[in-house]
Design an enzyme around this catalytic site. Structure first.
Site, PDB file in Angstrom:
ATOM      1  N   LYS A   1     -32.872  10.658 -20.042  1.00 12.77           N
ATOM      2  CA  LYS A   1     -34.235  11.073 -20.352  1.00 12.77           C
ATOM      3  C   LYS A   1     -34.142  12.166 -21.406  1.00 12.77           C
ATOM      4  O   LYS A   1     -33.858  13.320 -21.128  1.00 12.77           O
ATOM      5  CB  LYS A   1     -34.968  11.626 -19.112  1.00 12.77           C
ATOM      6  CG  LYS A   1     -35.113  10.648 -17.971  1.00 12.77           C
ATOM      7  CD  LYS A   1     -36.125   9.559 -18.272  1.00 12.77           C
ATOM      8  CE  LYS A   1     -37.533  10.054 -18.201  1.00 12.77           C
ATOM      9  NZ  LYS A   1     -38.527   8.985 -18.401  1.00 12.77           N
TER      10      LYS A   1
ATOM     11  N   MET B   1     -39.794  20.698 -26.369  1.00  8.96           N
ATOM     12  CA  MET B   1     -40.066  19.390 -27.011  1.00  8.96           C
ATOM     13  C   MET B   1     -41.088  19.512 -28.139  1.00  8.96           C
ATOM     14  O   MET B   1     -41.957  18.667 -28.300  1.00  8.96           O
ATOM     15  CB  MET B   1     -40.556  18.383 -25.954  1.00  8.96           C
ATOM     16  CG  MET B   1     -39.554  18.124 -24.845  1.00  8.96           C
ATOM     17  SD  MET B   1     -40.227  17.153 -23.471  1.00  8.96           S
ATOM     18  CE  MET B   1     -41.213  18.398 -22.613  1.00  8.96           C
TER      19      MET B   1
ATOM     20  N   ASP C   1     -29.849  12.926 -15.348  1.00  6.90           N
ATOM     21  CA  ASP C   1     -30.555  12.906 -16.621  1.00  6.90           C
ATOM     22  C   ASP C   1     -29.600  13.125 -17.786  1.00  6.90           C
ATOM     23  O   ASP C   1     -28.512  13.709 -17.637  1.00  6.90           O
ATOM     24  CB  ASP C   1     -31.635  13.999 -16.651  1.00  6.90           C
ATOM     25  CG  ASP C   1     -32.982  13.484 -16.174  1.00  6.90           C
ATOM     26  OD1 ASP C   1     -33.103  12.286 -15.898  1.00  6.90           O
ATOM     27  OD2 ASP C   1     -33.920  14.304 -16.080  1.00  6.90           O
TER      28      ASP C   1
END
Length: 259
Positions: free
Chosen positions: A58, A175, A36
């Site tokens: 990602k 996030m 990732d």
């Protein structure tokens, strides 16, 4: 048919020294590594020279390799007899989509092992010198995502704020920077504006930065400093300890992470 193996490995929050011994052993044994974007590439020093390394970026808010394509790569490589390691930032089972990957592998008849890693939310508060829970200040912790699935409303921040206030919880939001104003507005319906808050970027990494503020000042702090992902938002009374540690630092007792 020579069936290989698959292991989901948590690479931790950034500092390669935070890898577990089990993670290092899995990386050393891998013939294929699907890595990732948030993984510190220094951890690849433990990969065997002939291992095939595939970067499948990602990162929130950026163009990413489609999840379905990654899962097809994993299944195909295992069926070709490879020892596959899916290397993820933090922990595979905390907002790492590891659950989805395990389910798809099982549907394909493949048993997948999981090696946990230190999640960014834990590393972020530890870097500030404070805990996630505290007998007097926080009776529990909620890990939440600020990223809503397309077509869905996402987290009910008003309810979260009320619950955190009633149960004395620490909130750790992944996030969430891109929706920080919405998050702040909802939480303020249940939590006092003076509730301590912090944003930690690149937790445990060489470029880590942090900003300590209040819930009322959270969105303005993010805007003023141009804070972008990857960052973790922390809200809760455990952060009162940051100010105590800052006072201790004057007397040479402790040091906090650099801001």
């Amino acid at each position: 048919m020579n069936i290989g193996t698959c292991t989901l490995v948590g690479a931790g929050p950034g500092d390669p020294e935070l890898l577990t011994l089990k993670a290092v052993k899995a990386i050393e044994a891998a013939t294929v590594l699907l890595v990732d974007d948030l993984v510190n590439t220094d951890v690849l020093q433990w990969a065997r020279p002939d291992a095939r390394v595939v970067h499948v970026g990602k990162r929130g808010g950026c163009k990413s390799t489609p999840q379905a394509f990654i899962e097809k790569l994993m299944i195909a490589a295992v069926r070709e007899g490879e020892h596959v390691v899916r290397l993820k930032g933090g922990d595979p089972f905390i907002f790492g989509r590891g659950g989805e990957e395990v389910e798809h592998l099982r549907e394909a008849g493949i048993v997948c092992a999981v090696v946990n890693g230190i999640t960014a939310g834990l590393a972020a508060v530890s870097s500030l010198g404070v805990p996630l829970t505290h007998r007097d200040r926080a009776h529990g912790v909620l890990f939440l995502t600020g990223h809503a699935k397309p077509g869905e409303a996402g987290v009910d921040w008003v309810q979260v704020g009320a619950t955190a206030h009633a149960l004395h919880l620490t909130l750790v939001v992944y996030m969430g920077v891109s929706r920080i104003a919405q998050l702040q507005q909802g939480l303020l319906a249940g939590l006092p504006g003076h509730t301590p808050a912090a944003i930690v970027r690149d937790a445990s990494g060489a470029q880590q930065q942090h900003w300590v503020t209040s819930l009322a000042g959270l969105a303005d702090t993010a805007a003023h400093h141009g804070i972008a992902s990857p960052a973790v938002i922390i809200v809760g009374d455990v952060l009162h300890g940051v100010h105590a540690l800052a006072n201790d630092r004057v007397h040479g007792v402790v040091r906090t992470a650099s801001a």
